[in-house]
Design a protein around this motif. Structure first.
Motif, PDB file in Angstrom:
ATOM      1  N   ALA A  71       0.797  -1.270  -0.077  1.00 43.65           N
ATOM      2  CA  ALA A  71       0.105  -0.034   0.068  1.00 43.65           C
ATOM      3  C   ALA A  71       0.782   1.312   0.034  1.00 43.65           C
ATOM      4  CB  ALA A  71      -0.916  -0.034   1.286  1.00 43.65           C
ATOM      5  N   MET A  76      -3.522  10.713   0.772  1.00 42.38           N
ATOM      6  CA  MET A  76      -2.780   9.963  -0.608  1.00 42.38           C
ATOM      7  C   MET A  76      -1.468  10.107  -0.423  1.00 42.38           C
ATOM      8  SD  MET A  76      -4.949  10.153  -3.322  1.00 42.38           S
ATOM      9  CE  MET A  76      -6.800  10.494  -3.181  1.00 42.38           C
ATOM     10  N   LYS A  86       1.273   6.946  -5.122  1.00 47.48           N
ATOM     11  CA  LYS A  86       0.449   5.763  -5.882  1.00 47.48           C
ATOM     12  C   LYS A  86      -0.870   5.903  -5.917  1.00 47.48           C
ATOM     13  CE  LYS A  86       2.492   1.041  -5.077  1.00 47.48           C
ATOM     14  NZ  LYS A  86       2.591   0.293  -3.944  1.00 47.48           N
ATOM     15  N   ARG A  87      -1.305   6.218  -4.993  1.00 43.68           N
ATOM     16  CA  ARG A  87      -2.907   6.598  -4.743  1.00 43.68           C
ATOM     17  C   ARG A  87      -3.226   7.888  -5.393  1.00 43.68           C
ATOM     18  NH1 ARG A  87      -2.157   4.271   0.396  1.00 43.68           N
ATOM     19  NH2 ARG A  87      -1.871   6.332   1.505  1.00 43.68           N
TER      20      ARG A  87
END
Ligand SMILES: Cc1cc2nc3c(=O)[nH]c(=O)nc-3n(C[C@H](O)[C@H](O)[C@H](O)COP(=O)(O)OP(=O)(O)OC[C@H]3O[C@@H](n4cnc5c(N)ncnc54)[C@H](O)[C@@H]3O)c2cc1C
Length: 482
Positions: A210, A360, A363-364
Motif C-alpha cells: 500500500a 494520498m 501511488k494513490r
C-alpha cells in the motif's frame, strides 16, 4: 418490552464489538455482546497489536544493547534470548489490558456478555448455547483470521501464524516469513533483532504494497542492512515438513526455482473475514468479493444488521474498527445517518524506523488522476534525530494543485506519533501556513513537520522578487560572502 429480547446484539468482542457494546449500553440500549472465545479483547489484544508491539519493544531494546558502542557505551555481550521470558512479558501486558476489557466492566456499563458460538436462525434471532436470543438490531464484528494460501504441501506442514507467534516455547534459529505486509515485516525485524535468521518471501515487487515504492525500498534496505533476506516477486511453489526444518520452494523474480529451509515458517499473507458458522446463508445475506455486501452506513442487505471492524474486509486496523463501531452506533442507536469516510484514515507499520501514512501517497494520487507536488525532508537534518542516533528516514508531503496537503508519509523514528499532527491538520482543514508559523519545541522530532512545510514556503519567501523589493525599499546591500 417490544417483541425482541434486546435492542442490539453484537457478535464479536474485539475492538469493533466492544466499541458498539459500550456505547450502546451507555446510551441506554438493552445490549447483548456475544464472544466466541472465553475472554473479550479480540485479536488486537490477544494475537495482534498488543503482543506484537510488546515484542517489538523487547526486540528494539535487544538491538540497542547489541549496539551499545554506537552510543559511547561499553560493549554488551548478550546471552541468547529466552523466548519464554519474552512471552511472559507479552502475557503480562495482555493481562493488564484484559482487566479493562472484562465481562464485569461491560456488565457495569449495562451490557450482558455471553460466551459461545452464536448462529442466526432468522434475521433477528440467534441460537447460543441452546438458548434463542433476539435483538432489534445486530452487529457482525467477528474480526478476521490469517489467510492461508493454497501452497502445495502446506496442509501437511507445521507452520505458524500470528496466533502461535507470541507463545513460542523457544526463539526459532531461522524463520521464513511468507508475505511482505505489515504483520510479516514487523515480525521479521523483531525476530531478526532477537537473533533469528529471517527470510521474507513476497509475491509483489515491493514490500508493504500500500506504500509508495521509494518509502518501502528505503525501509527494506534498512532491514537488509540488519541481516534480513528478501525474495521479492517470488511465488511459493511448495512446502515440505522435514521434521526440525521446513523446506519451501519458490520461483523467484528471475524465474529460477530456489529451495530454502528454516526451522519455522510464518504465514502472513493477509486476512480473511470471520463469517463462517454464523448461519448467514440461512438468512440470505448478500456477499460481494470482499465478503458481506455493505453500504457506506455499514448496513448489510438486511438494514438492521450492521458490520464493523475486520469483518467488513476493508481497512483492517484497530482504529478503523473503533471508528466503524462509532458509525454503527450513530446509525443503529442514535438514528443519526452517518456514512464511513476513510479519506484521512492514518496507519503505521511499527518497524524501526516506523512508516506512517495519511491521505494520498504518490501511488494513490496517480491512480485517482490527481496532480500533485512532493516535498520532502530527511531525518538526518533533524537535531533531535541525530542526538537520538535515529538519523534514517524522511517525510514526504503531497500537495494538490491548490497547494493543499493531500497526504503525508513519514518513515522515521516515532513516525506513528508524528503523523498525529497531520491527523489534526488534515481533518481540521488547517492551512500549511499555520504549521509553518506555529512554534514547535526544540529539539523535537516533530520539528520535521514544520521543516517540510518550510521547504515548500522557502522558495516563495526567499524569492528574487522579495529580495528585489527589500533592496528597492530598504536599500539592503546583498551578499557579504562569496
Ligand atoms: C500481528 C498483528 C498485529 C497488528 N497490529 C496492529 C496495529 O499495530 N495497529 C492496528 O491498528 N491494528 C493492528 N492489527 C489489526 C487489528 O488487530 C485488527 O484490525 C482488529 O483487531 C480488528 O478488530 P475487530 O473487532 O474487527 O476484530 P477482532 O479484534 O479480531 O475481534 C473479533 C472478535 O470476534 C470473535 N468472534 C469470531 N467469530 C465469532 C462468532 N461466530 N461469534 C462471536 N464472536 C466471534 C473473535 O473471537 C474476536 O474476539 C494487527 C493484527 C495482527 C494480526
Amino acid at each position: 418490552m417490544a417483541k425482541y429480547d434486546f435492542d442490539i446484539g453484537i457478535l464479536g468482542g474485539g475492538a469493533a464489538g466492544l466499541t458498539v457494546a459500550s456505547g450502546a449500553a451507555r446510551f441506554g440500549a438493552k445490549t447483548l455482546l456475544i464472544e466466541k472465545e472465553n475472554s473479550l479483547g479480540g485479536d488486537c489484544l490477544h494475537f495482534g497489536c498488543v503482543p506484537s508491539k510488546t515484542l517489538i519493544r523487547t526486540a528494539n531494546i535487544c538491538h540497542l544493547m547489541k549496539n551499545a558502542e554506537k552510543y559511547g557505551l561499553p560493549r554488551v555481550d548478550l546471552k541468547p534470548v529466552d523466548f519464554q521470558e519474552v512471552s511472559k512479558r507479552i502475557q503480562s501486558v495482555i493481562h493488564v489490558i484484559q482487566e479493562h476489557d472484562s465481562k464485569e466492566t461491560f456488565c457495569k456499563l449495562g451490557a450482558r456478555v455471553e460466551f459461545g458460538n452464536a448462529q442466526f436462525i432468522d434475521e433477528h434471532s440467534v441460537r447460543l448455547n441452546g438458548e434463542m436470543l433476539s435483538a432489534k438490531k445486530w452487529v457482525i464484528a467477528t474480526g478476521s483470521s490469517p489467510f492461508v494460501p493454497p501452497i502445495e504441501g502446506i496442509d501437511k506442514t507445521r507452520y505458524i501464524t500470528n496466533k502461535e507467534l507470541f507463545s513460542l516455547k523457544t526463539l526459532p534459529k531461522s524463520m521464513i516469513a511468507i508475505g511482505g505486509g505489515p504483520i510479516s515485516i514487523e515480525m521479521a525485524q523483531a525476530f531478526s533483532r532477537l537473533g533469528t535468521k529471517v527470510t521474507v518471501v513476497e509475491l509483489a515487487n515491493q514490500i508493504l504494497g500500500a506504500e509508495d515504492k521509494d518509502m518501502a525500498e528505503y525501509l527494506m534496505n534498512i532491514l537488509i542492512s540488519e541481516g534480513i533476506t528478501f525474495h521479492l516477486g517470488s511465488m511459493p511453489l511448495g512446502i515440505k515438513d522435514l521434521g526440525n526444518e521446513k523446506e519451501i520452494v519458490i520461483r523467484n523474480a528471475e524465474g529460477k526455482t530456489i529451495s530454502m529451509r528454516a526451522e519455522t515458517i510464518l504465514v502472513a499473507v493477509g486476512r480473511k473475514a470471520n463469517l463462517q458458522g454464523l448461519g448467514l446463508e440461512d438468512i440470505s445475506m448478500e456477499l460481494d468479493k470482499k465478503g458481506l455486501k455493505i453500504d457506506d452506513r455499514l448496513r448489510t442487505n438486511h438494514n438492521h444488521i450492521f458490520v464493523a471492524g475486520d469483518a467488513t474486509g476493508s481497512y483492517q486496523f484497530t482504529h478503523a474498527a473503533g471508528y466503524e463501531g462509532g458509525i454503527v452506533l450513530s446509525n443503529a442507536i442514535l438514528h443519526l445517518p452517518r456514512k464511513v469516510d476513510y479519506t484521512y484514515l492514518p496507519w503505521c507499520t511499527y518497524t524501526d524506523p516506523e512508516l506512517a501514512s495519511i491521505g494520498m501517497n504518490e501511488k494513490r494520487a496517480a491512480a485517482a488522476g490527481i496532480p500533485y507536488s512532493v516535498w520532502t525532508e530527511e531525518f538526518r537534518t533533524n537535531d533531535r534525530s541525530l542526538a537520538e542516533g535515529e538519523e534514517t528516514g524522511k517525510i514526504k508531503l503531497l500537495l494538490d494543485e491548490k497547494e493543499k496537503p493531500i497526504g503525508i508519509q513519514i518513515l522515521g523514528p516515532s513516525a506513528g506519533e508524528l503523523i498525529s499532527e497531520w491527523v489534526a491538520v488534515m481533518n481540521g482543514n488547517v492551512k500549511l501556513s499555520a504549521i509553518a508559523s506555529a512554534i514547535h519545541p526544540y529539539p523535537t522530532l516533530g520539528e520535521i513537520n514544520k521543516k517540510v512545510v518550510g521547504n515548500f514556503f522557502s522558495g516563495k519567501i526567499f524569492s528574487d522578487k522579495v529580495k528585489w523589493a527589500l533592496k528597492y525599499f530598504f536599500n539592503l546591500k546583498g551578499r557579504a560572502c562569496g
